[in-house]
Design an enzyme around this catalytic site. Sequence first.
Site, PDB file in Angstrom:
ATOM      1  N   PRO A  66       0.847  -1.195   0.000  1.00 53.96           N
ATOM      2  CA  PRO A  66       0.000   0.000   0.000  1.00 53.96           C
ATOM      3  C   PRO A  66       0.883   1.245   0.000  1.00 53.96           C
ATOM      4  O   PRO A  66       1.926   1.276   0.673  1.00 53.96           O
ATOM      5  CB  PRO A  66      -0.814  -0.136   1.288  1.00 53.96           C
ATOM      6  CG  PRO A  66      -0.141  -1.178   2.100  1.00 53.96           C
ATOM      7  CD  PRO A  66       0.701  -2.004   1.198  1.00 53.96           C
ATOM      8  N   HIS A  67       0.484   2.227  -0.782  1.00 53.65           N
ATOM      9  CA  HIS A  67       1.306   3.431  -0.897  1.00 53.65           C
ATOM     10  C   HIS A  67       0.475   4.611  -1.359  1.00 53.65           C
ATOM     11  O   HIS A  67      -0.609   4.442  -1.913  1.00 53.65           O
ATOM     12  CB  HIS A  67       2.467   3.201  -1.867  1.00 53.65           C
ATOM     13  CG  HIS A  67       2.022   2.876  -3.255  1.00 53.65           C
ATOM     14  ND1 HIS A  67       1.663   1.595  -3.630  1.00 53.65           N
ATOM     15  CD2 HIS A  67       1.855   3.644  -4.347  1.00 53.65           C
ATOM     16  CE1 HIS A  67       1.305   1.599  -4.902  1.00 53.65           C
ATOM     17  NE2 HIS A  67       1.411   2.838  -5.361  1.00 53.65           N
ATOM     18  N   ALA A  68       1.026   5.805  -1.132  1.00 54.28           N
ATOM     19  CA  ALA A  68       0.374   7.037  -1.588  1.00 54.28           C
ATOM     20  C   ALA A  68       1.376   8.174  -1.540  1.00 54.28           C
ATOM     21  O   ALA A  68       2.400   8.106  -0.858  1.00 54.28           O
ATOM     22  CB  ALA A  68      -0.825   7.375  -0.705  1.00 54.28           C
TER      23      ALA A  68
END
Length: 153
Positions: A66-68
């Site tokens: 998960p990343h942003a």
Amino acid sequence: MKLQDLLSEQVIRVPLLHTEKEKIIEELVDLIHQSGKIKDRDLALAKVLERERVMSTGMGEGVAIPHAKTEAVEELTAAFGITRQGVDFAAMDDKPVRLIFLLVGPMDPTGPHLQALSRISRLMHRSEFRNRLVGCRSAAAVLEAIALEEDDL
């Protein structure tokens, strides 16, 4: 860029406390927040969850990233956790996930964010390494396994 430069015992949890995707993401964001690297915890969490809703970051083989990108951080930061048992992350191969790397990067520049994603992906394609990580029982053991693998890469 090496993962061992982004991670410390402070942002690694073995095992993760939660068993649901959203709660795991929140747990990892909280680790980074507690380390002092996130200015706005709620914004960072919202951005990662928003990105996850667009498309699952479960890359297969028991791994999710998960990343942003968000204004909530000034530099690329990461957290890592290992679940006790497989978690449904809507991965590409429909297999449960046990190894979760969370990346939160600033809006600019894009390069370090992409380099870190690429580095994690490259390392996670090695089944022996994934198995070694799943067997780790402490944050120190995770850091040691990552350092050894990156030295071999």
